[in-house]
Design a protein around this motif. Structure first.
Motif, PDB file in Angstrom:
ATOM      1  N   LEU A 113       4.711   4.382   3.806  1.00 21.96           N
ATOM      2  CA  LEU A 113       5.280   3.035   3.729  1.00 21.96           C
ATOM      3  C   LEU A 113       4.392   2.105   2.909  1.00 21.96           C
ATOM      4  N   ASN A 114       3.084   2.227   3.088  1.00 17.36           N
ATOM      5  CA  ASN A 114       2.149   1.386   2.339  1.00 17.36           C
ATOM      6  C   ASN A 114       2.221   1.649   0.842  1.00 17.36           C
ATOM      7  N   ARG A 115       2.360   2.917   0.467  1.00 18.10           N
ATOM      8  CA  ARG A 115       2.359   3.295  -0.943  1.00 18.10           C
ATOM      9  C   ARG A 115       3.722   3.143  -1.613  1.00 18.10           C
ATOM     10  N   PHE A 116       4.764   3.620  -0.936  1.00 15.19           N
ATOM     11  CA  PHE A 116       6.063   3.732  -1.594  1.00 15.19           C
ATOM     12  C   PHE A 116       7.193   2.963  -0.921  1.00 15.19           C
ATOM     13  N   LYS A 117       6.876   2.270   0.197  1.00 12.29           N
ATOM     14  CA  LYS A 117       7.897   1.511   0.931  1.00 12.29           C
ATOM     15  C   LYS A 117       9.053   2.410   1.372  1.00 12.29           C
ATOM     16  N   LYS A 118       8.720   3.676   1.669  1.00 11.82           N
ATOM     17  CA  LYS A 118       9.727   4.639   2.126  1.00 11.82           C
ATOM     18  C   LYS A 118       9.177   5.424   3.304  1.00 11.82           C
ATOM     19  N   PRO A 119      10.061   5.898   4.200  1.00 11.79           N
ATOM     20  CA  PRO A 119       9.609   6.805   5.258  1.00 11.79           C
ATOM     21  C   PRO A 119       9.074   8.094   4.650  1.00 11.79           C
ATOM     22  N   LEU A 120       8.167   8.732   5.350  1.00  9.20           N
ATOM     23  CA  LEU A 120       7.540   9.957   4.856  1.00  9.20           C
ATOM     24  C   LEU A 120       8.570  11.019   4.486  1.00  9.20           C
ATOM     25  N   GLU A 121       9.594  11.168   5.305  1.00  6.33           N
ATOM     26  CA  GLU A 121      10.581  12.220   5.076  1.00  6.33           C
ATOM     27  C   GLU A 121      11.433  11.983   3.829  1.00  6.33           C
ATOM     28  N   GLU A 122      11.394  10.764   3.275  1.00  5.59           N
ATOM     29  CA  GLU A 122      12.172  10.462   2.071  1.00  5.59           C
ATOM     30  C   GLU A 122      11.356  10.597   0.784  1.00  5.59           C
ATOM     31  N   LEU A 123      10.082  10.904   0.904  1.00  8.40           N
ATOM     32  CA  LEU A 123       9.248  11.030  -0.289  1.00  8.40           C
ATOM     33  C   LEU A 123       9.555  12.328  -1.030  1.00  8.40           C
ATOM     34  N   THR A 124       9.457  12.271  -2.347  1.00 11.13           N
ATOM     35  CA  THR A 124       9.590  13.482  -3.157  1.00 11.13           C
ATOM     36  C   THR A 124       8.276  14.257  -3.106  1.00 11.13           C
ATOM     37  N   LYS A 125       8.299  15.492  -3.567  1.00 15.96           N
ATOM     38  CA  LYS A 125       7.072  16.291  -3.624  1.00 15.96           C
ATOM     39  C   LYS A 125       6.034  15.613  -4.509  1.00 15.96           C
ATOM     40  N   GLN A 127       5.681  12.369  -5.015  1.00 14.94           N
ATOM     41  CA  GLN A 127       5.116  11.227  -4.302  1.00 14.94           C
ATOM     42  C   GLN A 127       4.133  11.664  -3.228  1.00 14.94           C
ATOM     43  N   ILE A 128       4.442  12.731  -2.529  1.00 16.60           N
ATOM     44  CA  ILE A 128       3.515  13.248  -1.513  1.00 16.60           C
ATOM     45  C   ILE A 128       2.209  13.686  -2.161  1.00 16.60           C
ATOM     46  N   LYS A 129       2.310  14.351  -3.308  1.00 13.77           N
ATOM     47  CA  LYS A 129       1.118  14.799  -4.027  1.00 13.77           C
ATOM     48  C   LYS A 129       0.271  13.622  -4.493  1.00 13.77           C
ATOM     49  N   ASN A 130       0.936  12.509  -4.793  1.00 14.54           N
ATOM     50  CA  ASN A 130       0.238  11.332  -5.317  1.00 14.54           C
ATOM     51  C   ASN A 130      -0.016  10.260  -4.267  1.00 14.54           C
ATOM     52  N   LEU A 131       0.011  10.639  -3.016  1.00 14.30           N
ATOM     53  CA  LEU A 131      -0.168   9.666  -1.944  1.00 14.30           C
ATOM     54  C   LEU A 131      -1.571   9.071  -1.930  1.00 14.30           C
ATOM     55  N   THR A 132      -2.596   9.925  -2.045  1.00 15.53           N
ATOM     56  CA  THR A 132      -3.986   9.450  -1.904  1.00 15.53           C
ATOM     57  C   THR A 132      -4.939  10.111  -2.904  1.00 15.53           C
ATOM     58  N   ASN A 133      -4.427  10.620  -4.022  1.00 11.70           N
ATOM     59  CA  ASN A 133      -5.274  11.338  -4.979  1.00 11.70           C
ATOM     60  C   ASN A 133      -5.781  10.427  -6.098  1.00 11.70           C
ATOM     61  N   GLY A 134      -6.440   9.380  -5.706  1.00 12.34           N
ATOM     62  CA  GLY A 134      -7.029   8.431  -6.638  1.00 12.34           C
ATOM     63  C   GLY A 134      -7.572   7.253  -5.855  1.00 12.34           C
ATOM     64  N   PRO A 135      -8.579   6.556  -6.385  1.00 16.85           N
ATOM     65  CA  PRO A 135      -9.234   5.488  -5.616  1.00 16.85           C
ATOM     66  C   PRO A 135      -8.322   4.322  -5.264  1.00 16.85           C
ATOM     67  N   GLY A 136      -7.463   3.897  -6.204  1.00 16.41           N
ATOM     68  CA  GLY A 136      -6.535   2.820  -5.911  1.00 16.41           C
ATOM     69  C   GLY A 136      -5.429   3.261  -4.969  1.00 16.41           C
ATOM     70  N   LYS A 137      -4.977   4.492  -5.151  1.00 16.69           N
ATOM     71  CA  LYS A 137      -3.903   5.036  -4.309  1.00 16.69           C
ATOM     72  C   LYS A 137      -4.343   5.133  -2.853  1.00 16.69           C
ATOM     73  N   LEU A 138      -5.541   5.672  -2.635  1.00 16.68           N
ATOM     74  CA  LEU A 138      -5.989   5.848  -1.247  1.00 16.68           C
ATOM     75  C   LEU A 138      -6.230   4.507  -0.566  1.00 16.68           C
ATOM     76  N   CYS A 139      -6.704   3.529  -1.332  1.00 16.91           N
ATOM     77  CA  CYS A 139      -6.914   2.206  -0.731  1.00 16.91           C
ATOM     78  C   CYS A 139      -5.589   1.562  -0.347  1.00 16.91           C
ATOM     79  N   GLN A 140      -4.578   1.727  -1.193  1.00 20.69           N
ATOM     80  CA  GLN A 140      -3.263   1.184  -0.858  1.00 20.69           C
ATOM     81  C   GLN A 140      -2.704   1.889   0.369  1.00 20.69           C
TER      82      GLN A 140
END
Length: 203
Positions: A113-125, A127-140
């Protein structure tokens, strides 16, 4: 068990490697967010042309780097993305370690929700891969922002605790996004867990 101040008050390159496999925790009023640290970058302060404190630079932005070890240094890049660093070495020596990637292990539904404003089950593969793989991404994803600058990483809000798994290989590589830093751009000061899918870039 939380990592204590003495863990951070050591050689910065050593701390950067030893942070791999440890668990970053953000405990908010409503939820707990956790992730295993899988990628870091070391910045060696005054002598490192890629570091904010290179040459002894001391501005309001970098003042946290000169403080005691074991504090969070949170700053903004590109005017919009927060980055989390842990301060190392003794007070007055402006060195630190950037947390570049984490493997989410608790609170994934909130991270989505913090990253994509979507429930986890609605994320694409993707988006899941890019959830926390970077310093700005993980902070968000982890709800880490400038309000947490100077936070004691041995406290109860934002902290790092000892991980259980140390059975992995560490890869040393060049840091990312510092092409301006002359010879420092070639230093092998980035460290990551070999094969972990949450690493921002392999080699």
């Amino acid at each position: 068990m939380k990592l204590d101040r003495e863990f951070y008050n050591r050689d910065t390159l050593t701390v950067a490697k030893d942070l791999l496999g440890q668990i970053l925790v953000h405990r908010t009023e409503e939820k707990i967010l956790k992730g295993i640290i899988v990628e870091t970058e070391a910045y060696l302060g005054v002598e490192d042309k890629a570091a904010h404190a290179y040459g002894g630079r001391r501005t309001k932005r970098v003042e946290t780097m000169y403080g005691p070890p074991g504090r969070a240094y949170v700053y903004i890049i590109y005017g919009m993305y927060n980055c989390l660093n842990t301060i190392t070495r003794e007070e007055g020596v402006p060195q630190g370690v950037l947390i570049r990637g984490i493997e989410p292990i608790e609170g994934l539904e909130y991270m989505a929700l913090n990253r994509f404003k979507k429930p986890l089950e609605e994320l694409t593969k993707y988006q899941i891969k890019n959830l926390t793989n970077g310093p700005g991404k993980l902070c968000q994803a982890m709800m880490i922002d400038r309000s947490l600058d100077k936070e004691d990483l041995s406290g109860d809000k934002l902290y790092i605790k000892k991980g259980e798994n140390k059975d992995f290989n560490i890869i040393e590589a060049k840091r990312i996004g510092i092409d301006y830093s002359e010879e420092a751009k070639d230093f092998l000061y980035r460290f990551y867990i070999e094969g972990n899918p949450n690493v921002s870039r392999f080699k």
